[in-house]
Write an enzyme that holds these catalytic residues in place. Structure first.
Site, PDB file in Angstrom:
ATOM      1  CB  ILE A  12      -0.967   0.079   1.341  1.00 31.81           C
ATOM      2  CG1 ILE A  12      -1.825  -1.143   1.337  1.00 31.81           C
ATOM      3  CG2 ILE A  12      -1.694   1.215   1.083  1.00 31.81           C
ATOM      4  CD1 ILE A  12      -2.610  -1.283   2.532  1.00 31.81           C
ATOM      5  CG  ASP A  31      10.241  -0.004   3.694  1.00 31.49           C
ATOM      6  OD1 ASP A  31       9.102   0.278   3.291  1.00 31.49           O
ATOM      7  OD2 ASP A  31      10.764  -1.005   4.005  1.00 31.49           O
ATOM      8  CG  ASP A  57      14.089  -1.050  12.016  1.00 29.79           C
ATOM      9  OD1 ASP A  57      12.889  -0.733  12.543  1.00 29.79           O
ATOM     10  OD2 ASP A  57      14.351  -2.169  11.603  1.00 29.79           O
ATOM     11  CB  ALA A  81       2.787  -2.148   9.938  1.00 26.62           C
ATOM     12  CB  THR A 130      -6.217  -3.234   9.967  1.00 29.24           C
ATOM     13  OG1 THR A 130      -7.051  -4.270   9.522  1.00 29.24           O
ATOM     14  CG2 THR A 130      -5.785  -3.427  11.310  1.00 29.24           C
ATOM     15  CG  ASP A 131     -11.393  -4.263   8.366  1.00 29.71           C
ATOM     16  OD1 ASP A 131     -10.300  -4.694   8.373  1.00 29.71           O
ATOM     17  OD2 ASP A 131     -12.427  -4.495   7.314  1.00 29.71           O
ATOM     18  CD  GLU A 132      -6.910  -8.146   9.739  1.00 34.66           C
ATOM     19  OE1 GLU A 132      -6.437  -9.110  10.577  1.00 34.66           O
ATOM     20  OE2 GLU A 132      -6.649  -8.132   8.565  1.00 34.66           O
ATOM     21  CE1 TYR A 157      -1.310  -6.097  10.429  1.00 37.44           C
ATOM     22  CE2 TYR A 157      -3.547  -6.413  10.314  1.00 37.44           C
ATOM     23  CZ  TYR A 157      -2.608  -5.598  10.093  1.00 37.44           C
ATOM     24  OH  TYR A 157      -2.743  -4.757   9.357  1.00 37.44           O
ATOM     25  CB  SER A 160       0.484  -5.157  17.000  1.00 41.12           C
ATOM     26  OG  SER A 160       0.316  -5.410  15.854  1.00 41.12           O
ATOM     27  CE  LYS A 161      -1.631  -1.044  11.323  1.00 38.65           C
ATOM     28  NZ  LYS A 161      -0.673  -0.500  10.848  1.00 38.65           N
ATOM     29  N   GLY A 290      -8.529 -18.824  15.268  1.00 39.89           N
ATOM     30  CA  GLY A 290      -9.118 -17.534  15.435  1.00 39.89           C
ATOM     31  C   GLY A 290      -9.609 -16.630  14.154  1.00 39.89           C
TER      32      GLY A 290
HETATM   33  P1  NAD Z   1       3.445  -4.550   3.544  1.00 38.54           P
HETATM   34  O1  NAD Z   1       3.782  -5.678   4.227  1.00 38.54           O
HETATM   35  O2  NAD Z   1       3.347  -4.952   2.106  1.00 38.54           O
HETATM   36  O3  NAD Z   1       4.616  -3.305   3.606  1.00 38.54           O
HETATM   37  C1  NAD Z   1       5.034  -2.943   4.903  1.00 38.54           C
HETATM   38  C2  NAD Z   1       6.299  -2.299   4.587  1.00 38.54           C
HETATM   39  O4  NAD Z   1       6.776  -1.457   5.952  1.00 38.54           O
HETATM   40  C3  NAD Z   1       7.604  -2.957   3.936  1.00 38.54           C
HETATM   41  O5  NAD Z   1       7.939  -2.186   2.743  1.00 38.54           O
HETATM   42  C4  NAD Z   1       8.335  -2.910   5.124  1.00 38.54           C
HETATM   43  O6  NAD Z   1       9.837  -2.996   4.919  1.00 38.54           O
HETATM   44  C5  NAD Z   1       8.162  -1.985   6.021  1.00 38.54           C
HETATM   45  N1  NAD Z   1       8.588  -1.869   7.512  1.00 38.54           N
HETATM   46  C6  NAD Z   1       8.225  -3.006   8.039  1.00 38.54           C
HETATM   47  N2  NAD Z   1       8.978  -3.010   9.297  1.00 38.54           N
HETATM   48  C7  NAD Z   1       9.463  -1.782   9.446  1.00 38.54           C
HETATM   49  C8  NAD Z   1      10.382  -1.130  10.280  1.00 38.54           C
HETATM   50  N3  NAD Z   1      10.581  -1.549  11.596  1.00 38.54           N
HETATM   51  N4  NAD Z   1      10.820   0.183   9.982  1.00 38.54           N
HETATM   52  C9  NAD Z   1      10.511   0.487   8.731  1.00 38.54           C
HETATM   53  N5  NAD Z   1      10.001  -0.240   7.857  1.00 38.54           N
HETATM   54  C10 NAD Z   1       9.540  -1.214   7.993  1.00 38.54           C
HETATM   55  O7  NAD Z   1       2.078  -3.907   4.266  1.00 38.54           O
HETATM   56  P2  NAD Z   1       1.112  -3.345   3.461  1.00 38.54           P
HETATM   57  O8  NAD Z   1      -0.048  -4.374   3.012  1.00 38.54           O
HETATM   58  O9  NAD Z   1       1.566  -2.482   2.371  1.00 38.54           O
HETATM   59  O10 NAD Z   1       0.394  -2.483   4.606  1.00 38.54           O
HETATM   60  C11 NAD Z   1       0.799  -1.034   5.031  1.00 38.54           C
HETATM   61  C12 NAD Z   1      -0.154  -0.626   6.105  1.00 38.54           C
HETATM   62  O11 NAD Z   1      -1.485  -0.884   5.893  1.00 38.54           O
HETATM   63  C13 NAD Z   1       0.235  -1.505   7.562  1.00 38.54           C
HETATM   64  O12 NAD Z   1       0.286  -0.525   8.331  1.00 38.54           O
HETATM   65  C14 NAD Z   1      -1.004  -2.288   7.624  1.00 38.54           C
HETATM   66  O13 NAD Z   1      -1.190  -2.617   9.054  1.00 38.54           O
HETATM   67  C15 NAD Z   1      -2.113  -1.531   7.092  1.00 38.54           C
HETATM   68  N6  NAD Z   1      -3.302  -2.274   6.409  1.00 38.54           N
HETATM   69  C16 NAD Z   1      -2.914  -3.094   5.275  1.00 38.54           C
HETATM   70  C17 NAD Z   1      -3.979  -3.796   4.928  1.00 38.54           C
HETATM   71  C18 NAD Z   1      -3.915  -4.675   3.503  1.00 38.54           C
HETATM   72  O14 NAD Z   1      -4.622  -5.504   3.058  1.00 38.54           O
HETATM   73  N7  NAD Z   1      -2.678  -4.883   2.969  1.00 38.54           N
HETATM   74  C19 NAD Z   1      -5.363  -3.525   5.286  1.00 38.54           C
HETATM   75  C20 NAD Z   1      -5.855  -2.692   6.370  1.00 38.54           C
HETATM   76  C21 NAD Z   1      -4.528  -1.924   6.841  1.00 38.54           C
END
Ligand code: NAD
Length: 349
Positions: A12, A31, A57, A81, A130-132, A157, A160-161, A290
């Site tokens: 995203i 990142d 990080d 995340a 997230t909606d979770e 997960y 934590s969110k 779960g």
């Molecule tokens: P993703 O796993 O594809 O990408 C996460 C990115 O964060 C990666 O590029 C990773 O390198 C980086 N990252 C992880 N740990 C890190 C750290 N300690 N320091 C710096 N960078 C770090 O995740 P996504 O699916 O793109 O989700 C993005 C956000 O949206 C997240 O916060 C997730 O909780 C939220 N979200 C995702 C969804 C979904 O359907 N994918 C739905 C609801 C919410």
């Protein structure tokens, strides 16, 4: 506007980076390049004059402070995340460290920078969640998650969110940091890492492998096209009310089984196989512990206050997604070798 995007090499985050650059914003993409990151996700904008990458990080507060001092952003969009529910079942520690402690660090670095700037009202810290966090819904179409739904996270997960959402709200109430939050449903689209349901199904289908459906496939998700989500996120960032959260959904509820059958039908048309349908490869495997029965978003607030609605149906978005995977094997093929990809994770056994 100069936006510091955390997690901009992920699924995203990279969609947000691409859209923000296309709309003329400057972007600092921070990142850590974990297993889920892919630099190719932003290769189309990496040479844009307004783009910068910081390899750091969010667990490292000093690196965050240096990034704020060097780049002086007008806003933060916090997406970094650990994001995979199954991995959170096997190894919850990384989810606490990045999603909770990392968010705390990001908030504190943002607050220190914002105070140093004289507390500008127009600064924004946008937390992408997230909606979770709301738990599981009954199978009643009239019941959906609103922004007032009580928190009831059920996986490591989601917990934590939920924790990070609470921290962000507390930093607004206690310190006055101008925050906005958004809680979205399941995303899908191009550049989706091949451990999540939709890319797993497309790539397994093409490889002639089983299409493993958890449980009986009756779990319902509200599918949101990632490019629509990126557009919604920039809408919330630029026009959302400070201190408020917005639920973002795709208005596309489907059971997992319906979704996979739709994917198979699209593949049957786009890449017909010799005899039979890809749906013949569907198998049912042990359920996720779960496993929440249903997620569905009531989109009234974002629709009424900000005028935002998703632009595609799930059938349109899935057709575009399947085509993207057919056209981009050079993107996904190397990712299949990353740790844990292709394995069954999160069974607790
Ligand atoms: P993703 O796993 O594809 O990408 C996460 C990115 O964060 C990666 O590029 C990773 O390198 C980086 N990252 C992880 N740990 C890190 C750290 N300690 N320091 C710096 N960078 C770090 O995740 P996504 O699916 O793109 O989700 C993005 C956000 O949206 C997240 O916060 C997730 O909780 C939220 N979200 C995702 C969804 C979904 O359907 N994918 C739905 C609801 C919410």
């Amino acid at each position: 506007m100069k936006i510091l995007v955390t997690g901009g090499m992920g699924f995203i985050g990279s969609a947000v980076v691409r859209l923000a650059i296309a709309r003329g914003h400057e972007v600092v993409n921070l990142d850590a390049l974990t297993y889920a990151a892919c630099e190719a996700n932003v290769s189309g904008v990496a040479d844009a004059p307004g783009y910068a990458f910081v390899h750091a990080d969010i667990r490292d507060r000093a690196a965050l402070d240096r990034t704020f001092a060097a780049h002086r952003p007008d806003a933060v969009m916090h997406l970094a995340a650990e994001s995979h529910v199954d991995r959170s079942i096997d190894g919850p520690g990384a989810f606490i460290e990045t999603n909770v402690t990392g968010t705390y660090n990001t908030l504190e670095a943002a607050r220190a920078f914002w105070v140093g700037q004289g507390r500008p009202e127009e600064f924004r810290f946008h937390h992408v969640s997230t909606d979770e966090v709301f738990g599981s819904l009954p199978r009643d179409p009239d019941v959906k998650f609103t922004e007032a739904t009580p928190y009831d996270p059920r996986s490591p997960y989601a917990a934590s969110k939920a924790s990070s959402d609470h921290l962000v709200r507390a930093w607004h109430e206690t310190y006055g940091l101008p925050v906005v939050l958004s809680n979205c449903s399941n995303n899908y689209g191009s550049y989706h890492f091949p451990e999540k349901l939709i890319p797993v199904m497309i790539l397994n289908a093409l490889a002639g492998k089983d299409l493993p459906i958890y449980g009986d496939g009756s779990n319902i998700r509200d599918w949101l096209f990632v490019e629509d989500h990126a557009d919604a996120l920039l809408t919330v960032l630029t026009r959302g009310k400070t201190g408020q959260s917005y639920n973002i959904g795709g208005e596309n509820e489907r059971t997992n089984l319906e979704l996979v059958r739709t994917l198979c039908a699209i593949l049957d048309k786009k890449r017909p196989k010799n005899g039979g349908s890809y749906a013949d490869q569907i198998t049912f495997v042990a359920d996720r512990p779960g496993h929440d029965a249903r997620y569905a978003i009531d989109p009234a607030r974002i629709r009424e206050e900000l005028g935002w609605r998703p632009s595609v149906t799930v059938e349109e978005g899935l057709a575009r997604t399947v085509q993207w995977y057919l056209d981009n094997e050079t993107w996904w093929r190397p990712l299949l070798d990353r740790a844990g990809v292709g394995e069954r994770l999160g069974t607790t056994s």
